[in-house]
Scaffold this motif. Structure first.
Motif, PDB file in Angstrom:
ATOM      1  N   ALA A   1      44.241  37.585  38.423  1.00  0.00           N
ATOM      2  CA  ALA A   1      43.853  38.628  37.822  1.00  0.00           C
ATOM      3  C   ALA A   1      43.458  38.668  36.322  1.00  0.00           C
ATOM      4  O   ALA A   1      42.705  39.361  35.463  1.00  0.00           O
ATOM      5  N   GLU A   2      44.400  37.738  35.679  1.00  0.00           N
ATOM      6  CA  GLU A   2      44.081  37.739  34.217  1.00  0.00           C
ATOM      7  C   GLU A   2      42.662  37.119  34.026  1.00  0.00           C
ATOM      8  O   GLU A   2      41.951  37.720  32.977  1.00  0.00           O
ATOM      9  N   ARG A   3      42.149  36.239  34.882  1.00  0.00           N
ATOM     10  CA  ARG A   3      40.833  35.478  34.572  1.00  0.00           C
ATOM     11  C   ARG A   3      39.965  36.706  34.922  1.00  0.00           C
ATOM     12  O   ARG A   3      38.711  36.788  34.094  1.00  0.00           O
ATOM     13  N   THR A   4      40.041  37.470  35.894  1.00  0.00           N
ATOM     14  CA  THR A   4      38.842  38.314  36.251  1.00  0.00           C
ATOM     15  C   THR A   4      38.883  39.724  35.362  1.00  0.00           C
ATOM     16  O   THR A   4      37.704  40.559  35.675  1.00  0.00           O
ATOM     17  N   VAL A   5      39.902  40.249  34.851  1.00  0.00           N
ATOM     18  CA  VAL A   5      39.938  41.403  34.236  1.00  0.00           C
ATOM     19  C   VAL A   5      39.440  41.261  32.694  1.00  0.00           C
ATOM     20  O   VAL A   5      39.533  40.275  31.994  1.00  0.00           O
ATOM     21  N   GLN A   6      38.273  42.102  32.178  1.00  0.00           N
ATOM     22  CA  GLN A   6      37.750  42.009  30.775  1.00  0.00           C
ATOM     23  C   GLN A   6      39.113  42.100  29.850  1.00  0.00           C
ATOM     24  O   GLN A   6      40.024  42.725  29.991  1.00  0.00           O
ATOM     25  N   GLU A   7      38.571  41.908  28.637  1.00  0.00           N
ATOM     26  CA  GLU A   7      39.294  42.347  27.445  1.00  0.00           C
ATOM     27  C   GLU A   7      39.670  43.893  27.372  1.00  0.00           C
ATOM     28  O   GLU A   7      38.636  44.525  27.551  1.00  0.00           O
ATOM     29  N   ASN A   8      40.603  44.240  26.987  1.00  0.00           N
ATOM     30  CA  ASN A   8      41.073  45.771  26.957  1.00  0.00           C
ATOM     31  C   ASN A   8      41.298  46.345  28.614  1.00  0.00           C
ATOM     32  O   ASN A   8      41.448  47.345  28.648  1.00  0.00           O
ATOM     33  N   GLY A   9      40.926  45.532  29.614  1.00  0.00           N
ATOM     34  CA  GLY A   9      41.195  45.885  30.827  1.00  0.00           C
ATOM     35  C   GLY A   9      42.374  45.824  31.370  1.00  0.00           C
ATOM     36  O   GLY A   9      43.388  45.262  30.698  1.00  0.00           O
ATOM     37  N   PHE A  10      42.814  46.602  32.558  1.00  0.00           N
ATOM     38  CA  PHE A  10      44.186  46.882  32.946  1.00  0.00           C
ATOM     39  C   PHE A  10      44.358  46.275  34.334  1.00  0.00           C
ATOM     40  O   PHE A  10      43.606  45.993  35.135  1.00  0.00           O
TER      41      PHE A  10
ATOM     42  N   ARG B   1      36.369  39.873  52.104  1.00  0.00           N
ATOM     43  CA  ARG B   1      37.704  39.264  52.564  1.00  0.00           C
ATOM     44  C   ARG B   1      37.836  37.977  51.633  1.00  0.00           C
ATOM     45  O   ARG B   1      37.058  37.165  51.676  1.00  0.00           O
ATOM     46  N   ALA B   2      39.295  38.013  51.193  1.00  0.00           N
ATOM     47  CA  ALA B   2      39.351  36.908  50.358  1.00  0.00           C
ATOM     48  C   ALA B   2      40.851  36.986  50.268  1.00  0.00           C
ATOM     49  O   ALA B   2      41.872  37.957  50.480  1.00  0.00           O
ATOM     50  N   SER B   3      41.490  35.960  49.448  1.00  0.00           N
ATOM     51  CA  SER B   3      43.001  35.805  49.377  1.00  0.00           C
ATOM     52  C   SER B   3      43.192  36.372  47.953  1.00  0.00           C
ATOM     53  O   SER B   3      42.087  36.353  47.081  1.00  0.00           O
ATOM     54  N   ALA B   4      44.391  36.610  47.529  1.00  0.00           N
ATOM     55  CA  ALA B   4      44.719  37.106  46.176  1.00  0.00           C
ATOM     56  C   ALA B   4      44.791  36.127  45.396  1.00  0.00           C
ATOM     57  O   ALA B   4      44.691  36.342  44.099  1.00  0.00           O
ATOM     58  N   GLU B   5      45.031  34.862  45.764  1.00  0.00           N
ATOM     59  CA  GLU B   5      45.020  33.735  44.981  1.00  0.00           C
ATOM     60  C   GLU B   5      43.679  33.083  44.487  1.00  0.00           C
ATOM     61  O   GLU B   5      43.703  32.217  43.770  1.00  0.00           O
ATOM     62  N   HIS B   6      42.566  33.615  45.227  1.00  0.00           N
ATOM     63  CA  HIS B   6      41.366  32.943  44.900  1.00  0.00           C
ATOM     64  C   HIS B   6      40.239  33.994  45.040  1.00  0.00           C
ATOM     65  O   HIS B   6      39.572  34.393  45.989  1.00  0.00           O
ATOM     66  N   LEU B   7      40.367  35.223  43.826  1.00  0.00           N
ATOM     67  CA  LEU B   7      39.348  36.283  44.084  1.00  0.00           C
ATOM     68  C   LEU B   7      37.956  35.642  43.780  1.00  0.00           C
ATOM     69  O   LEU B   7      37.652  34.928  43.049  1.00  0.00           O
ATOM     70  N   PRO B   8      37.170  36.557  44.338  1.00  0.00           N
ATOM     71  CA  PRO B   8      35.896  36.258  44.316  1.00  0.00           C
ATOM     72  C   PRO B   8      34.899  37.065  43.225  1.00  0.00           C
ATOM     73  O   PRO B   8      33.853  37.607  43.585  1.00  0.00           O
TER      74      PRO B   8
ATOM     75  N   LEU C   1      42.167  46.262  37.745  1.00  0.00           N
ATOM     76  CA  LEU C   1      42.750  45.407  38.980  1.00  0.00           C
ATOM     77  C   LEU C   1      43.816  46.158  39.641  1.00  0.00           C
ATOM     78  O   LEU C   1      44.670  46.222  38.714  1.00  0.00           O
ATOM     79  N   PHE C   2      43.877  46.433  40.670  1.00  0.00           N
ATOM     80  CA  PHE C   2      45.287  47.206  41.526  1.00  0.00           C
ATOM     81  C   PHE C   2      45.808  46.371  42.559  1.00  0.00           C
ATOM     82  O   PHE C   2      44.937  45.877  43.362  1.00  0.00           O
ATOM     83  N   ALA C   3      47.188  46.233  42.806  1.00  0.00           N
ATOM     84  CA  ALA C   3      47.806  46.092  43.887  1.00  0.00           C
ATOM     85  C   ALA C   3      48.920  46.960  44.278  1.00  0.00           C
ATOM     86  O   ALA C   3      49.738  47.222  43.423  1.00  0.00           O
ATOM     87  N   PHE C   4      48.692  47.532  45.264  1.00  0.00           N
ATOM     88  CA  PHE C   4      49.645  48.635  45.798  1.00  0.00           C
ATOM     89  C   PHE C   4      50.362  48.202  46.826  1.00  0.00           C
ATOM     90  O   PHE C   4      49.727  47.817  48.153  1.00  0.00           O
ATOM     91  N   ASN C   5      51.670  48.039  46.716  1.00  0.00           N
ATOM     92  CA  ASN C   5      52.477  47.763  47.989  1.00  0.00           C
ATOM     93  C   ASN C   5      52.116  46.412  48.570  1.00  0.00           C
ATOM     94  O   ASN C   5      52.252  46.294  49.636  1.00  0.00           O
ATOM     95  N   ALA C   6      51.578  45.423  47.754  1.00  0.00           N
ATOM     96  CA  ALA C   6      50.972  44.008  48.435  1.00  0.00           C
ATOM     97  C   ALA C   6      51.290  42.871  47.836  1.00  0.00           C
ATOM     98  O   ALA C   6      51.440  41.866  48.416  1.00  0.00           O
ATOM     99  N   VAL C   7      51.784  43.001  46.606  1.00  0.00           N
ATOM    100  CA  VAL C   7      52.119  41.818  45.840  1.00  0.00           C
ATOM    101  C   VAL C   7      53.053  40.778  46.336  1.00  0.00           C
ATOM    102  O   VAL C   7      53.275  39.394  46.213  1.00  0.00           O
ATOM    103  N   HIS C   8      53.994  41.357  47.190  1.00  0.00           N
ATOM    104  CA  HIS C   8      55.060  40.673  48.040  1.00  0.00           C
ATOM    105  C   HIS C   8      54.448  39.551  48.954  1.00  0.00           C
ATOM    106  O   HIS C   8      55.139  38.663  49.350  1.00  0.00           O
ATOM    107  N   HIS C   9      53.068  39.995  49.258  1.00  0.00           N
ATOM    108  CA  HIS C   9      52.435  38.842  50.172  1.00  0.00           C
ATOM    109  C   HIS C   9      51.673  37.816  49.532  1.00  0.00           C
ATOM    110  O   HIS C   9      51.128  36.968  50.036  1.00  0.00           O
ATOM    111  N   PHE C  10      51.801  37.856  48.389  1.00  0.00           N
ATOM    112  CA  PHE C  10      50.848  36.961  47.309  1.00  0.00           C
ATOM    113  C   PHE C  10      51.806  35.801  46.754  1.00  0.00           C
ATOM    114  O   PHE C  10      52.965  36.191  46.540  1.00  0.00           O
ATOM    115  N   HIS C  11      51.283  34.766  46.465  1.00  0.00           N
ATOM    116  CA  HIS C  11      52.034  33.852  45.606  1.00  0.00           C
ATOM    117  C   HIS C  11      51.713  34.590  44.015  1.00  0.00           C
ATOM    118  O   HIS C  11      50.730  34.424  43.611  1.00  0.00           O
ATOM    119  N   LEU C  12      53.071  34.896  43.443  1.00  0.00           N
ATOM    120  CA  LEU C  12      53.011  35.669  42.276  1.00  0.00           C
ATOM    121  C   LEU C  12      52.126  35.023  41.163  1.00  0.00           C
ATOM    122  O   LEU C  12      51.133  35.660  40.481  1.00  0.00           O
TER     123      LEU C  12
END
Length: 260
Positions: A128-137, A94-101, A110-121
């Motif tokens: 997402a940029e922080r938590t994904v490794q280089e060459n990650g998607f 359980r966590a918010s999209a704006e503060h990923l654990p 990292l995936f977001a399916f039909n959910a991004v409109h609930h987030f602060h973009l």
């Protein structure tokens, strides 16, 4: 408790049965990640796991998936849906999209399916940029505001398009992505789905609030809009048992750049 939080609190147990889950974006994601031997990924705003569980099934032992959502009721229902044979490969948080654990560069994807409109973009893309490794998607599957206007609800359900102000437009995403210099917009994939249903089926979906947009109406407003919706459909379509329309979605594929 705000309306959207209460919406997911109230709808969790029936959510899986009143939403349409399309396999096409999942298969597209699978192709994008086929060259990775092992995948550590997270689905943000996972809900009851409609899309993430399909990915677990497709990738099997290759994938370790973290399900992340802010609604404890949706996560509780998700846990009920996880097959026993997949329990060792998934984690529910359980966590918010704006503060990923997650630690920095921890995730392959990292995936977001039909959910991004609930987030602060902006905050979400930063995390997402922080938590994904280089060459990650990063995969963001959603519907644009303009696409929402063209579907059966935007066209025929009074004020549905006007009330749904949370959706982003194409330029909003592109503008945001450009501010993150470690992310490359690798692809924009559009999806169209031809749908056919009866008026009764559509009315049932609306009554069950299969879109959170319906929770933005007061009860009396909703009843009046529903009455007009049925009237609009009967006026526009000859056969009340064969209402046809097109649903549209878009998938953004972002790849984290490697700097030498």
């Amino acid at each position: 408790m705000n309306r959207i939080y209460y919406h997911f609190f109230e709808i969790a147990e029936r959510y899986k049965n009143i939403r349409t889950t399309d396999i096409e974006p999942v298969l597209f994601v699978q192709k994008q990640l086929k060259n990775f031997e092992k995948i550590v990924a997270a689905e943000i705003g996972c809900g009851v796991g409609r899309y993430g569980l399909q990915l677990v099934n497709l990738f099997q032992e290759k994938l370790t998936l973290y399900f992340v959502d802010f609604s404890p009721q949706m996560l509780k229902e998700l846990i009920r849906n996880i097959p026993v044979h997949s329990l060792s490969k998934v984690h529910v948080l359980r966590a918010s999209a704006e503060h990923l654990p997650f630690h920095s560069k921890m995730l392959t994807a990292l995936f977001a399916f039909n959910a991004v409109h609930h987030f602060h973009l902006s905050d979400f893309v930063r995390e997402a940029e922080r938590t994904v490794q280089e060459n990650g998607f990063i995969f963001i599957y959603t519907r644009l505001r303009s696409q929402n206007r063209r579907n059966i609800w935007g066209e025929f359900f009074p004020e549905f398009y006007e009330r749904e102000t949370r959706l982003y437009e194409l330029d909003d995403f592109i503008r945001e992505f450009k501010t993150h210099h470690l992310l490359n917009l690798a692809a924009i994939k559009y999806f169209k789905y031809n749908r056919t249903a009866s008026i009764d089926w559509l009315v049932n979906r609306a009554i069950n609030h299969h879109y959170s947009t319906f929770s933005l109406y007061e009860p009396a407003e909703f009843e009046e809009a529903l009455r007009k919706f049925k009237k609009n459909l009967l006026r526009h379509f000859d056969n009340p048992n064969k209402i046809s329309w097109v649903d549209e979605n878009v998938l953004f594929v972002l790849k984290k750049i490697v700097y030498n």
